[in-house]
Design a protein around this motif. Structure first.
Motif, PDB file in Angstrom:
ATOM      1  N   ALA A  48     -11.028   4.083   0.228  1.00  0.00           N
ATOM      2  CA  ALA A  48     -11.631   4.560  -0.488  1.00  0.00           C
ATOM      3  C   ALA A  48     -11.618   6.039  -1.148  1.00  0.00           C
ATOM      4  O   ALA A  48     -11.161   6.698  -2.800  1.00  0.00           O
ATOM      5  CB  ALA A  48     -13.222   5.544  -0.772  1.00  0.00           C
ATOM      6  N   ASP A  49     -10.935   6.744  -0.582  1.00  0.00           N
ATOM      7  CA  ASP A  49      -9.559   8.017  -1.649  1.00  0.00           C
ATOM      8  C   ASP A  49      -8.547   7.931  -1.759  1.00  0.00           C
ATOM      9  O   ASP A  49      -7.645   7.736  -3.139  1.00  0.00           O
ATOM     10  CB  ASP A  49      -9.872   9.507  -0.455  1.00  0.00           C
ATOM     11  CG  ASP A  49     -11.070   9.871   0.247  1.00  0.00           C
ATOM     12  OD1 ASP A  49     -11.392  10.271  -1.098  1.00  0.00           O
ATOM     13  OD2 ASP A  49     -10.832  10.270   1.112  1.00  0.00           O
ATOM     14  N   ALA A  50      -7.851   6.816  -0.945  1.00  0.00           N
ATOM     15  CA  ALA A  50      -6.649   6.180  -1.880  1.00  0.00           C
ATOM     16  C   ALA A  50      -7.107   5.205  -3.213  1.00  0.00           C
ATOM     17  O   ALA A  50      -5.985   5.651  -4.178  1.00  0.00           O
ATOM     18  CB  ALA A  50      -6.008   5.446  -0.834  1.00  0.00           C
ATOM     19  N   ALA A  51      -8.193   4.632  -3.122  1.00  0.00           N
ATOM     20  CA  ALA A  51      -8.418   4.240  -4.154  1.00  0.00           C
ATOM     21  C   ALA A  51      -8.256   4.892  -5.688  1.00  0.00           C
ATOM     22  O   ALA A  51      -8.766   3.565  -6.980  1.00  0.00           O
ATOM     23  CB  ALA A  51      -9.529   3.231  -4.478  1.00  0.00           C
ATOM     24  N   ARG A  52      -9.031   5.980  -5.101  1.00  0.00           N
ATOM     25  CA  ARG A  52      -8.943   7.426  -6.486  1.00  0.00           C
ATOM     26  C   ARG A  52      -7.349   7.781  -6.841  1.00  0.00           C
ATOM     27  O   ARG A  52      -7.355   9.181  -7.792  1.00  0.00           O
ATOM     28  CB  ARG A  52     -10.040   8.090  -5.859  1.00  0.00           C
ATOM     29  CG  ARG A  52     -11.223   7.818  -6.228  1.00  0.00           C
ATOM     30  CD  ARG A  52     -12.277   8.360  -5.040  1.00  0.00           C
ATOM     31  NE  ARG A  52     -11.868   9.729  -5.893  1.00  0.00           N
ATOM     32  CZ  ARG A  52     -12.545  11.566  -5.316  1.00  0.00           C
ATOM     33  NH1 ARG A  52     -12.894  11.116  -4.256  1.00  0.00           N
ATOM     34  NH2 ARG A  52     -12.078  12.732  -6.276  1.00  0.00           N
ATOM     35  N   ILE A  53      -6.065   7.293  -6.477  1.00  0.00           N
ATOM     36  CA  ILE A  53      -5.445   7.915  -6.818  1.00  0.00           C
ATOM     37  C   ILE A  53      -4.546   7.123  -7.728  1.00  0.00           C
ATOM     38  O   ILE A  53      -4.189   5.968  -7.392  1.00  0.00           O
ATOM     39  CB  ILE A  53      -4.352   8.382  -5.518  1.00  0.00           C
ATOM     40  CG1 ILE A  53      -5.462   8.676  -4.381  1.00  0.00           C
ATOM     41  CG2 ILE A  53      -3.084   9.135  -5.271  1.00  0.00           C
ATOM     42  CD1 ILE A  53      -4.537   9.455  -3.430  1.00  0.00           C
ATOM     43  N   GLY A  54      -4.030   7.707  -9.048  1.00  0.00           N
ATOM     44  CA  GLY A  54      -2.900   7.084  -9.729  1.00  0.00           C
ATOM     45  C   GLY A  54      -1.701   7.279  -9.558  1.00  0.00           C
ATOM     46  O   GLY A  54      -0.975   8.223  -9.029  1.00  0.00           O
ATOM     47  N   VAL A  55      -0.631   6.542 -10.493  1.00  0.00           N
ATOM     48  CA  VAL A  55       0.320   6.679 -10.560  1.00  0.00           C
ATOM     49  C   VAL A  55       0.517   6.185 -11.484  1.00  0.00           C
ATOM     50  O   VAL A  55       0.359   5.120 -12.296  1.00  0.00           O
ATOM     51  CB  VAL A  55       1.248   6.207  -9.161  1.00  0.00           C
ATOM     52  CG1 VAL A  55       1.752   4.637  -8.909  1.00  0.00           C
ATOM     53  CG2 VAL A  55       2.817   6.875  -9.637  1.00  0.00           C
ATOM     54  N   MET A  93     -10.191   4.032 -11.332  1.00  0.00           N
ATOM     55  CA  MET A  93     -11.319   5.598 -11.760  1.00  0.00           C
ATOM     56  C   MET A  93      -9.990   6.122 -13.684  1.00  0.00           C
ATOM     57  O   MET A  93      -9.163   5.108 -13.630  1.00  0.00           O
ATOM     58  CB  MET A  93      -9.849   6.903 -11.181  1.00  0.00           C
ATOM     59  CG  MET A  93     -10.441   8.626 -11.692  1.00  0.00           C
ATOM     60  SD  MET A  93      -9.809   9.076  -9.935  1.00  0.00           S
ATOM     61  CE  MET A  93     -10.588  10.669 -11.104  1.00  0.00           C
ATOM     62  N   THR A  94     -10.838   6.503 -13.907  1.00  0.00           N
ATOM     63  CA  THR A  94     -10.868   6.493 -15.607  1.00  0.00           C
ATOM     64  C   THR A  94     -10.329   8.296 -15.697  1.00  0.00           C
ATOM     65  O   THR A  94     -10.672   9.152 -15.172  1.00  0.00           O
ATOM     66  CB  THR A  94     -12.072   6.811 -16.646  1.00  0.00           C
ATOM     67  OG1 THR A  94     -12.277   5.376 -16.005  1.00  0.00           O
ATOM     68  CG2 THR A  94     -11.703   6.769 -17.985  1.00  0.00           C
ATOM     69  N   TRP A  95      -9.308   8.342 -16.332  1.00  0.00           N
ATOM     70  CA  TRP A  95      -8.281   9.434 -16.338  1.00  0.00           C
ATOM     71  C   TRP A  95      -8.722  10.212 -17.782  1.00  0.00           C
ATOM     72  O   TRP A  95      -8.292   9.705 -18.756  1.00  0.00           O
ATOM     73  CB  TRP A  95      -6.848   9.709 -15.838  1.00  0.00           C
ATOM     74  CG  TRP A  95      -6.641   9.199 -14.382  1.00  0.00           C
ATOM     75  CD1 TRP A  95      -6.229   7.442 -14.082  1.00  0.00           C
ATOM     76  CD2 TRP A  95      -6.876   9.664 -13.064  1.00  0.00           C
ATOM     77  NE1 TRP A  95      -6.580   7.360 -13.257  1.00  0.00           N
ATOM     78  CE2 TRP A  95      -6.487   8.577 -11.852  1.00  0.00           C
ATOM     79  CE3 TRP A  95      -6.803  10.789 -12.834  1.00  0.00           C
ATOM     80  CZ2 TRP A  95      -6.617   9.295 -10.472  1.00  0.00           C
ATOM     81  CZ3 TRP A  95      -6.980  11.138 -11.879  1.00  0.00           C
ATOM     82  CH2 TRP A  95      -6.325  10.508 -10.970  1.00  0.00           C
ATOM     83  N   THR A  96      -8.455  11.987 -17.815  1.00  0.00           N
ATOM     84  CA  THR A  96      -9.256  12.450 -18.931  1.00  0.00           C
ATOM     85  C   THR A  96      -7.632  12.664 -19.298  1.00  0.00           C
ATOM     86  O   THR A  96      -7.435  13.380 -20.455  1.00  0.00           O
ATOM     87  CB  THR A  96      -9.720  13.381 -18.929  1.00  0.00           C
ATOM     88  OG1 THR A  96      -9.991  14.259 -17.867  1.00  0.00           O
ATOM     89  CG2 THR A  96     -11.708  12.910 -18.982  1.00  0.00           C
ATOM     90  N   ILE A  97      -6.105  13.456 -18.589  1.00  0.00           N
ATOM     91  CA  ILE A  97      -5.335  13.835 -17.879  1.00  0.00           C
ATOM     92  C   ILE A  97      -4.529  13.291 -18.714  1.00  0.00           C
ATOM     93  O   ILE A  97      -2.868  14.003 -18.660  1.00  0.00           O
ATOM     94  CB  ILE A  97      -4.949  14.907 -17.413  1.00  0.00           C
ATOM     95  CG1 ILE A  97      -4.824  14.305 -15.633  1.00  0.00           C
ATOM     96  CG2 ILE A  97      -6.269  15.699 -16.799  1.00  0.00           C
ATOM     97  CD1 ILE A  97      -4.866  15.093 -14.756  1.00  0.00           C
TER      98      ILE A  97
END
Length: 182
Positions: A35-42, A1-5
């Protein structure tokens, strides 16, 4: 996922770095839809900069995209009740209004640090809504629930989770409450 924050954070998939998460958080991620877990970053951070204001200043992540999780408690008929409240860092939790009413207690307050740490299995300053104890309500401010991306705790002080609000509302016990954050 690409993050802007993310500011200067090096964000990776949370499922790829369980070492950056508290044990209850790892367990909760494993229970999510993949699919949801894949959208979480750390992202790893300096643990001395875990407090929101210091974190945002050091890493260039916007304060208005940070959400804080606080543990509240109250008693009713001798029974102590707990909940977690998730609000934007730019607001304060309406503990003795919205949270108190939801817990159905006479008076609600922030849970003592040692109790919150013991019950959640997370570090103080890193408590997160992901992986809360079974049966706890997770009260989420409406603004948080609709945010496209947020920075929250990871259960430890040495990292932060990046997560969309729509995933937070799918967590166990989640309830969206208008006006929880003031």
């Amino acid at each position: 996922m690409t993050w802007t924050i993310n500011g200067s954070l090096d964000v990776v998939s949370a499922t790829d770095r369980p070492d950056l998460l508290a044990d209850p958080v790892v367990t909760a991620l494993e229970a999510l839809d993949p699919a949801d877990a894949a959208r979480i970053g750390v992202a790893a951070i300096d643990p001395t900069l875990a407090d929101t204001a210091e974190f945002c200043a050091a890493y260039g992540s916007p304060l208005e995209a940070s959400a804080n999780c606080v543990v509240v408690s109250g008693k009713r008929a001798g029974e102590e009740r707990f909940a977690a409240c998730l609000i934007l860092a730019t607001t304060r939790a309406d503990v003795n209004g919205a949270a108190r009413r939801r817990l159905d207690v006479r008076k609600a307050s922030f849970a003592p640090m040692d109790i919150a740490v013991e019950l959640t299995g997370m570090e103080y300053g890193g408590i997160t809504p992901v992986g809360l104890p079974d049966g706890w309500p997770l009260l989420i401010d409406q603004v948080v629930a609709t945010a496209p991306e947020l920075v929250i705790g990871s259960g430890i002080r040495g990292s932060k989770i990046l997560i969309p609000g729509d995933i937070l509302v799918k967590l166990a016990g989640a309830e969206v409450i208008e006006g929880l954050g003031r």
